[in-house]
Write a protein that holds these residues in place. Structure first.
Motif, PDB file in Angstrom:
ATOM      1  N   VAL A 164     -14.327  -0.102  43.526  1.00 27.17           N
ATOM      2  CA  VAL A 164     -13.323  -0.255  42.482  1.00 27.17           C
ATOM      3  C   VAL A 164     -12.632  -1.572  42.794  1.00 27.17           C
ATOM      4  O   VAL A 164     -12.190  -1.806  43.921  1.00 27.17           O
ATOM      5  CB  VAL A 164     -12.325   0.911  42.494  1.00 27.17           C
ATOM      6  CG1 VAL A 164     -11.220   0.688  41.477  1.00 27.17           C
ATOM      7  CG2 VAL A 164     -13.038   2.229  42.251  1.00 27.17           C
ATOM      8  N   ALA A 165     -12.579  -2.450  41.802  1.00 27.37           N
ATOM      9  CA  ALA A 165     -11.992  -3.774  42.005  1.00 27.37           C
ATOM     10  C   ALA A 165     -10.759  -3.931  41.119  1.00 27.37           C
ATOM     11  O   ALA A 165     -10.684  -3.357  40.031  1.00 27.37           O
ATOM     12  CB  ALA A 165     -13.011  -4.862  41.671  1.00 27.37           C
ATOM     13  N   MET A 166      -9.822  -4.709  41.619  1.00 31.77           N
ATOM     14  CA  MET A 166      -8.623  -5.022  40.842  1.00 31.77           C
ATOM     15  C   MET A 166      -8.420  -6.522  40.856  1.00 31.77           C
ATOM     16  O   MET A 166      -8.435  -7.155  41.906  1.00 31.77           O
ATOM     17  CB  MET A 166      -7.389  -4.351  41.426  1.00 31.77           C
ATOM     18  CG  MET A 166      -6.126  -4.684  40.657  1.00 31.77           C
ATOM     19  SD  MET A 166      -4.662  -3.962  41.411  1.00 31.77           S
ATOM     20  CE  MET A 166      -3.407  -4.500  40.262  1.00 31.77           C
ATOM     21  N   ASN A 167      -8.245  -7.076  39.681  1.00 31.75           N
ATOM     22  CA  ASN A 167      -7.916  -8.487  39.527  1.00 31.75           C
ATOM     23  C   ASN A 167      -6.398  -8.583  39.582  1.00 31.75           C
ATOM     24  O   ASN A 167      -5.709  -8.097  38.684  1.00 31.75           O
ATOM     25  CB  ASN A 167      -8.460  -9.017  38.197  1.00 31.75           C
ATOM     26  CG  ASN A 167      -8.148 -10.467  37.970  1.00 31.75           C
ATOM     27  OD1 ASN A 167      -7.093 -10.967  38.350  1.00 31.75           O
ATOM     28  ND2 ASN A 167      -9.059 -11.166  37.324  1.00 31.75           N
ATOM     29  N   LEU A 168      -5.874  -9.181  40.637  1.00 29.37           N
ATOM     30  CA  LEU A 168      -4.419  -9.269  40.807  1.00 29.37           C
ATOM     31  C   LEU A 168      -3.768 -10.163  39.771  1.00 29.37           C
ATOM     32  O   LEU A 168      -2.582  -9.997  39.471  1.00 29.37           O
ATOM     33  CB  LEU A 168      -4.086  -9.761  42.214  1.00 29.37           C
ATOM     34  CG  LEU A 168      -4.472  -8.828  43.355  1.00 29.37           C
ATOM     35  CD1 LEU A 168      -4.177  -9.486  44.700  1.00 29.37           C
ATOM     36  CD2 LEU A 168      -3.760  -7.495  43.238  1.00 29.37           C
ATOM     37  N   ASP A 169      -4.533 -11.113  39.224  1.00 29.67           N
ATOM     38  CA  ASP A 169      -3.986 -12.009  38.199  1.00 29.67           C
ATOM     39  C   ASP A 169      -3.596 -11.264  36.933  1.00 29.67           C
ATOM     40  O   ASP A 169      -2.540 -11.492  36.362  1.00 29.67           O
ATOM     41  CB  ASP A 169      -5.000 -13.098  37.842  1.00 29.67           C
ATOM     42  CG  ASP A 169      -4.704 -14.409  38.515  1.00 29.67           C
ATOM     43  OD1 ASP A 169      -3.678 -14.522  39.212  1.00 29.67           O
ATOM     44  OD2 ASP A 169      -5.508 -15.340  38.332  1.00 29.67           O
ATOM     45  N   ASN A 170      -4.508 -10.375  36.460  1.00 27.16           N
ATOM     46  CA  ASN A 170      -4.237  -9.706  35.193  1.00 27.16           C
ATOM     47  C   ASN A 170      -3.965  -8.214  35.340  1.00 27.16           C
ATOM     48  O   ASN A 170      -3.702  -7.531  34.361  1.00 27.16           O
ATOM     49  CB  ASN A 170      -5.387  -9.937  34.198  1.00 27.16           C
ATOM     50  CG  ASN A 170      -6.701  -9.350  34.650  1.00 27.16           C
ATOM     51  OD1 ASN A 170      -6.756  -8.509  35.533  1.00 27.16           O
ATOM     52  ND2 ASN A 170      -7.785  -9.804  34.033  1.00 27.16           N
ATOM     53  N   GLY A 171      -4.054  -7.682  36.569  1.00 28.58           N
ATOM     54  CA  GLY A 171      -3.769  -6.278  36.822  1.00 28.58           C
ATOM     55  C   GLY A 171      -4.842  -5.314  36.352  1.00 28.58           C
ATOM     56  O   GLY A 171      -4.644  -4.107  36.371  1.00 28.58           O
ATOM     57  N   ALA A 172      -5.995  -5.828  35.942  1.00 26.55           N
ATOM     58  CA  ALA A 172      -7.066  -4.971  35.433  1.00 26.55           C
ATOM     59  C   ALA A 172      -7.863  -4.358  36.575  1.00 26.55           C
ATOM     60  O   ALA A 172      -8.110  -4.997  37.596  1.00 26.55           O
ATOM     61  CB  ALA A 172      -7.990  -5.777  34.526  1.00 26.55           C
ATOM     62  N   PHE A 173      -8.255  -3.087  36.384  1.00 26.28           N
ATOM     63  CA  PHE A 173      -9.106  -2.369  37.320  1.00 26.28           C
ATOM     64  C   PHE A 173     -10.514  -2.283  36.763  1.00 26.28           C
ATOM     65  O   PHE A 173     -10.705  -2.168  35.549  1.00 26.28           O
ATOM     66  CB  PHE A 173      -8.588  -0.934  37.536  1.00 26.28           C
ATOM     67  CG  PHE A 173      -7.390  -0.849  38.418  1.00 26.28           C
ATOM     68  CD1 PHE A 173      -7.533  -0.658  39.784  1.00 26.28           C
ATOM     69  CD2 PHE A 173      -6.116  -0.942  37.889  1.00 26.28           C
ATOM     70  CE1 PHE A 173      -6.415  -0.572  40.609  1.00 26.28           C
ATOM     71  CE2 PHE A 173      -4.995  -0.844  38.693  1.00 26.28           C
ATOM     72  CZ  PHE A 173      -5.154  -0.665  40.058  1.00 26.28           C
ATOM     73  N   TYR A 174     -11.510  -2.301  37.651  1.00 28.61           N
ATOM     74  CA  TYR A 174     -12.910  -2.227  37.249  1.00 28.61           C
ATOM     75  C   TYR A 174     -13.647  -1.255  38.153  1.00 28.61           C
ATOM     76  O   TYR A 174     -13.565  -1.360  39.380  1.00 28.61           O
ATOM     77  CB  TYR A 174     -13.578  -3.606  37.364  1.00 28.61           C
ATOM     78  CG  TYR A 174     -12.879  -4.672  36.562  1.00 28.61           C
ATOM     79  CD1 TYR A 174     -13.226  -4.925  35.254  1.00 28.61           C
ATOM     80  CD2 TYR A 174     -11.836  -5.411  37.127  1.00 28.61           C
ATOM     81  CE1 TYR A 174     -12.568  -5.897  34.515  1.00 28.61           C
ATOM     82  CE2 TYR A 174     -11.176  -6.386  36.395  1.00 28.61           C
ATOM     83  CZ  TYR A 174     -11.545  -6.620  35.096  1.00 28.61           C
ATOM     84  OH  TYR A 174     -10.885  -7.574  34.364  1.00 28.61           O
ATOM     85  N   GLY A 175     -14.359  -0.325  37.561  1.00 24.67           N
ATOM     86  CA  GLY A 175     -15.276   0.532  38.295  1.00 24.67           C
ATOM     87  C   GLY A 175     -16.649  -0.103  38.198  1.00 24.67           C
ATOM     88  O   GLY A 175     -17.163  -0.294  37.094  1.00 24.67           O
ATOM     89  N   LEU A 176     -17.221  -0.474  39.323  1.00 26.51           N
ATOM     90  CA  LEU A 176     -18.482  -1.208  39.316  1.00 26.51           C
ATOM     91  C   LEU A 176     -19.678  -0.268  39.433  1.00 26.51           C
ATOM     92  O   LEU A 176     -19.614   0.735  40.147  1.00 26.51           O
ATOM     93  CB  LEU A 176     -18.501  -2.234  40.448  1.00 26.51           C
ATOM     94  CG  LEU A 176     -17.364  -3.253  40.435  1.00 26.51           C
ATOM     95  CD1 LEU A 176     -17.529  -4.234  41.588  1.00 26.51           C
ATOM     96  CD2 LEU A 176     -17.303  -3.999  39.118  1.00 26.51           C
ATOM     97  N   SER A 177     -20.744  -0.629  38.763  1.00 24.94           N
ATOM     98  CA  SER A 177     -21.994   0.134  38.831  1.00 24.94           C
ATOM     99  C   SER A 177     -22.548   0.074  40.248  1.00 24.94           C
ATOM    100  O   SER A 177     -22.130  -0.772  41.055  1.00 24.94           O
ATOM    101  CB  SER A 177     -23.008  -0.453  37.856  1.00 24.94           C
ATOM    102  OG  SER A 177     -23.477  -1.715  38.338  1.00 24.94           O
ATOM    103  N   PRO A 178     -23.503   0.935  40.572  1.00 25.40           N
ATOM    104  CA  PRO A 178     -24.102   0.876  41.919  1.00 25.40           C
ATOM    105  C   PRO A 178     -24.699  -0.495  42.259  1.00 25.40           C
ATOM    106  O   PRO A 178     -24.544  -0.970  43.392  1.00 25.40           O
ATOM    107  CB  PRO A 178     -25.178   1.961  41.881  1.00 25.40           C
ATOM    108  CG  PRO A 178     -24.656   2.952  40.891  1.00 25.40           C
ATOM    109  CD  PRO A 178     -23.978   2.108  39.836  1.00 25.40           C
ATOM    110  N   VAL A 179     -25.348  -1.155  41.308  1.00 23.59           N
ATOM    111  CA  VAL A 179     -25.929  -2.472  41.587  1.00 23.59           C
ATOM    112  C   VAL A 179     -24.822  -3.507  41.772  1.00 23.59           C
ATOM    113  O   VAL A 179     -24.872  -4.321  42.700  1.00 23.59           O
ATOM    114  CB  VAL A 179     -26.922  -2.901  40.481  1.00 23.59           C
ATOM    115  CG1 VAL A 179     -27.388  -4.332  40.691  1.00 23.59           C
ATOM    116  CG2 VAL A 179     -28.118  -1.944  40.439  1.00 23.59           C
ATOM    117  N   ALA A 180     -23.810  -3.477  40.927  1.00 25.05           N
ATOM    118  CA  ALA A 180     -22.680  -4.412  41.085  1.00 25.05           C
ATOM    119  C   ALA A 180     -21.964  -4.158  42.406  1.00 25.05           C
ATOM    120  O   ALA A 180     -21.526  -5.104  43.071  1.00 25.05           O
ATOM    121  CB  ALA A 180     -21.721  -4.291  39.907  1.00 25.05           C
TER     122      ALA A 180
END
Length: 103
Positions: free
Chosen positions: A25-41
């Motif tokens: 799970v990634a978070m971009n601190l610039d825009n506050g968006a969270f991302y759930g990444l696929s297994p390959v990502a």
């Protein structure tokens, strides 16, 4: 700029990553968006803890997944472009500060 196989792929400093249930799970601190990444990502983000050339990432993926080279390259470069657009990684086409291929 579109990613190429010679692009140096680097995680952005403003990206926080944590592993949850074998996925990042990634978070971009610039825009506050969270991302759930696929297994390959997730695999890619783990692999680029140190900067890597896109061709190194391709070779890594080819060794782990049953996919032909052309499909792997096409999908990898598209994914890298998406991750750049979301501000999670940078793709650099110069060697400035990279130390060349000896990473």
């Amino acid at each position: 700029m579109n990613a190429t196989l010679e692009s140096l792929v680097v995680r952005c400093e403003d990206t926080l990553c944590d592993e949850v249930d074998d996925e990042i799970v990634a978070m971009n601190l610039d825009n506050g968006a969270f991302y759930g990444l696929s297994p390959v990502a997730t695999d890619i983000m783990k692999f680029i803890e140190l900067p890597r050339r896109a061709r190194e990432i391709r070779d890594h993926l080819l060794s782990r997944y049953q996919v032909d080279t052309k499909t792997c390259e096409t999908q990898l470069l598209s994914l890298l472009d998406q991750l750049v657009a979301e501000g999670l990684i940078e793709c650099r086409d110069d060697d400035a500060g990279s130390g060349g291929d000896s990473l």
